[in-house]
Scaffold this motif. Structure first.
Motif, PDB file in Angstrom:
ATOM      1  N   ILE A  79      39.329  32.668  68.827  1.00 11.94           N
ATOM      2  CA  ILE A  79      37.940  32.438  68.426  1.00 11.94           C
ATOM      3  C   ILE A  79      37.059  32.269  69.661  1.00 11.94           C
ATOM      4  O   ILE A  79      35.948  32.794  69.726  1.00 11.94           O
ATOM      5  N   ASN A  80      37.565  31.564  70.642  1.00 10.86           N
ATOM      6  CA  ASN A  80      36.804  31.370  71.874  1.00 10.86           C
ATOM      7  C   ASN A  80      36.611  32.685  72.616  1.00 10.86           C
ATOM      8  O   ASN A  80      35.520  32.955  73.126  1.00 10.86           O
ATOM      9  N   ILE A  81      37.627  33.497  72.675  1.00 12.16           N
ATOM     10  CA  ILE A  81      37.518  34.784  73.360  1.00 12.16           C
ATOM     11  C   ILE A  81      36.470  35.661  72.670  1.00 12.16           C
ATOM     12  O   ILE A  81      35.621  36.275  73.334  1.00 12.16           O
ATOM     13  N   ILE A  82      36.511  35.693  71.354  1.00 13.88           N
ATOM     14  CA  ILE A  82      35.531  36.473  70.602  1.00 13.88           C
ATOM     15  C   ILE A  82      34.120  35.932  70.843  1.00 13.88           C
ATOM     16  O   ILE A  82      33.181  36.702  71.065  1.00 13.88           O
ATOM     17  N   ALA A  83      33.980  34.623  70.818  1.00 11.35           N
ATOM     18  CA  ALA A  83      32.668  34.001  71.036  1.00 11.35           C
ATOM     19  C   ALA A  83      32.133  34.326  72.431  1.00 11.35           C
ATOM     20  O   ALA A  83      30.938  34.632  72.583  1.00 11.35           O
ATOM     21  N   VAL A  84      32.982  34.277  73.436  1.00  8.31           N
ATOM     22  CA  VAL A  84      32.549  34.571  74.804  1.00  8.31           C
ATOM     23  C   VAL A  84      32.104  36.022  74.924  1.00  8.31           C
ATOM     24  O   VAL A  84      31.056  36.318  75.524  1.00  8.31           O
ATOM     25  N   VAL A  85      32.870  36.936  74.354  1.00  9.98           N
ATOM     26  CA  VAL A  85      32.515  38.356  74.428  1.00  9.98           C
ATOM     27  C   VAL A  85      31.178  38.622  73.733  1.00  9.98           C
ATOM     28  O   VAL A  85      30.312  39.326  74.271  1.00  9.98           O
ATOM     29  N   ILE A  86      30.991  38.062  72.563  1.00  8.37           N
ATOM     30  CA  ILE A  86      29.741  38.259  71.825  1.00  8.37           C
ATOM     31  C   ILE A  86      28.572  37.624  72.583  1.00  8.37           C
ATOM     32  O   ILE A  86      27.487  38.213  72.670  1.00  8.37           O
ATOM     33  N   ALA A  87      28.791  36.443  73.151  1.00  7.26           N
ATOM     34  CA  ALA A  87      27.721  35.774  73.897  1.00  7.26           C
ATOM     35  C   ALA A  87      27.343  36.563  75.147  1.00  7.26           C
ATOM     36  O   ALA A  87      26.149  36.683  75.470  1.00  7.26           O
ATOM     37  N   ILE A  88      28.321  37.119  75.837  1.00  3.25           N
ATOM     38  CA  ILE A  88      28.022  37.930  77.025  1.00  3.25           C
ATOM     39  C   ILE A  88      27.247  39.182  76.631  1.00  3.25           C
ATOM     40  O   ILE A  88      26.285  39.567  77.306  1.00  3.25           O
ATOM     41  N   ALA A  89      27.638  39.819  75.533  1.00  4.04           N
ATOM     42  CA  ALA A  89      26.907  40.999  75.057  1.00  4.04           C
ATOM     43  C   ALA A  89      25.463  40.637  74.711  1.00  4.04           C
ATOM     44  O   ALA A  89      24.535  41.404  74.998  1.00  4.04           O
ATOM     45  N   THR A 100      14.685  35.015  73.438  1.00  2.00           N
ATOM     46  CA  THR A 100      15.994  35.590  73.136  1.00  2.00           C
ATOM     47  C   THR A 100      16.955  35.413  74.307  1.00  2.00           C
ATOM     48  O   THR A 100      18.140  35.158  74.100  1.00  2.00           O
ATOM     49  N   ALA A 101      16.428  35.511  75.528  1.00  2.00           N
ATOM     50  CA  ALA A 101      17.289  35.289  76.696  1.00  2.00           C
ATOM     51  C   ALA A 101      17.756  33.836  76.753  1.00  2.00           C
ATOM     52  O   ALA A 101      18.936  33.561  77.012  1.00  2.00           O
ATOM     53  N   GLY A 102      16.857  32.916  76.496  1.00  2.00           N
ATOM     54  CA  GLY A 102      17.226  31.500  76.486  1.00  2.00           C
ATOM     55  C   GLY A 102      18.250  31.184  75.411  1.00  2.00           C
ATOM     56  O   GLY A 102      19.220  30.454  75.648  1.00  2.00           O
ATOM     57  N   THR A 103      18.059  31.755  74.236  1.00  2.00           N
ATOM     58  CA  THR A 103      18.999  31.535  73.144  1.00  2.00           C
ATOM     59  C   THR A 103      20.367  32.124  73.478  1.00  2.00           C
ATOM     60  O   THR A 103      21.402  31.520  73.183  1.00  2.00           O
ATOM     61  N   ALA A 104      20.384  33.279  74.106  1.00  2.00           N
ATOM     62  CA  ALA A 104      21.651  33.905  74.488  1.00  2.00           C
ATOM     63  C   ALA A 104      22.399  33.054  75.519  1.00  2.00           C
ATOM     64  O   ALA A 104      23.624  32.903  75.442  1.00  2.00           O
ATOM     65  N   VAL A 105      21.665  32.487  76.463  1.00  2.00           N
ATOM     66  CA  VAL A 105      22.299  31.628  77.470  1.00  2.00           C
ATOM     67  C   VAL A 105      22.844  30.360  76.819  1.00  2.00           C
ATOM     68  O   VAL A 105      23.948  29.910  77.144  1.00  2.00           O
ATOM     69  N   VAL A 106      22.089  29.791  75.894  1.00  2.00           N
ATOM     70  CA  VAL A 106      22.570  28.605  75.171  1.00  2.00           C
ATOM     71  C   VAL A 106      23.847  28.945  74.406  1.00  2.00           C
ATOM     72  O   VAL A 106      24.814  28.177  74.406  1.00  2.00           O
ATOM     73  N   ALA A 107      23.860  30.104  73.771  1.00  2.00           N
ATOM     74  CA  ALA A 107      25.061  30.528  73.044  1.00  2.00           C
ATOM     75  C   ALA A 107      26.244  30.652  73.989  1.00  2.00           C
ATOM     76  O   ALA A 107      27.362  30.231  73.665  1.00  2.00           O
ATOM     77  N   LEU A 108      26.008  31.199  75.173  1.00  2.00           N
ATOM     78  CA  LEU A 108      27.093  31.310  76.152  1.00  2.00           C
ATOM     79  C   LEU A 108      27.575  29.935  76.583  1.00  2.00           C
ATOM     80  O   LEU A 108      28.783  29.706  76.736  1.00  2.00           O
ATOM     81  N   LEU A 109      26.676  28.999  76.755  1.00  2.00           N
ATOM     82  CA  LEU A 109      27.067  27.638  77.119  1.00  2.00           C
ATOM     83  C   LEU A 109      27.848  26.961  75.995  1.00  2.00           C
ATOM     84  O   LEU A 109      28.760  26.172  76.261  1.00  2.00           O
ATOM     85  N   PHE A 110      27.491  27.257  74.757  1.00  2.00           N
ATOM     86  CA  PHE A 110      28.205  26.683  73.611  1.00  2.00           C
ATOM     87  C   PHE A 110      29.674  27.085  73.584  1.00  2.00           C
ATOM     88  O   PHE A 110      30.497  26.388  72.996  1.00  2.00           O
ATOM     89  N   THR A 111      30.010  28.205  74.198  1.00  2.00           N
ATOM     90  CA  THR A 111      31.401  28.667  74.157  1.00  2.00           C
ATOM     91  C   THR A 111      32.339  27.772  74.953  1.00  2.00           C
ATOM     92  O   THR A 111      33.549  27.920  74.848  1.00  2.00           O
ATOM     93  N   SER A 112      31.800  26.849  75.715  1.00  2.00           N
ATOM     94  CA  SER A 112      32.665  25.931  76.467  1.00  2.00           C
ATOM     95  C   SER A 112      33.073  24.721  75.638  1.00  2.00           C
ATOM     96  O   SER A 112      33.850  23.883  76.089  1.00  2.00           O
ATOM     97  N   GLY A 113      32.580  24.641  74.399  1.00  2.00           N
ATOM     98  CA  GLY A 113      32.940  23.545  73.500  1.00  2.00           C
ATOM     99  C   GLY A 113      34.164  23.903  72.675  1.00  2.00           C
ATOM    100  O   GLY A 113      34.934  24.802  73.008  1.00  2.00           O
ATOM    101  N   GLY A 114      34.321  23.243  71.575  1.00  2.00           N
ATOM    102  CA  GLY A 114      35.459  23.486  70.691  1.00  2.00           C
ATOM    103  C   GLY A 114      35.203  24.631  69.724  1.00  2.00           C
ATOM    104  O   GLY A 114      34.262  25.415  69.888  1.00  2.00           O
TER     105      GLY A 114
END
Length: 103
Positions: A4-14, A56-70
């Motif tokens: 799930i984390n790997i998928i979240a990171v890939v989607i957040a980077i995209a 949208t850029a700010g939201t994308a960065v926040v999403a990427l930061l969220f991937t470091s959680g659970g």
């Protein structure tokens, strides 16, 4: 690292890449409009689009930061990233369609 984390990171980077693409296109369009006589209307349009691109850029960065959680944060990251990426892509496509030349 679970799946799930790997998928979240890939989607957040995209999503970040889509938002950066929109920001870059607006910057390029603004630069060209400012160098050209009569580019005022284009520069005005670009100025009106900066808030969308920034949000949208700010939201994308926040999403990427969220991937470091659970796992719950990963799911939230996926939702944020999908929304941000979709809005960025749609906004970029509409801007490109408006100013497409040649063909």
């Amino acid at each position: 690292m679970d799946i799930i984390n790997i998928i979240a990171v890939v989607i957040a980077i995209a999503s970040v890449l889509a938002a950066l693409g929109h920001l870059g296109y607006l910057a390029m369009l603004n630069s060209a409009a400012n160098k050209r006589a009569g580019g005022g209307p284009i520069a005005d349009y670009v100025r009106s689009r900066w808030p969308i691109a920034g949000a949208t850029a700010g939201t994308a960065v926040v999403a990427l930061l969220f991937t470091s959680g659970g796992t719950v944060m990963d799911i939230l990251a996926v939702l944020l990233a999908l929304g941000s990426g979709a809005v960025s892509t749609k906004a970029l496509q509409s801007t490109q369609a408006r100013f497409r030349s040649g063909g």
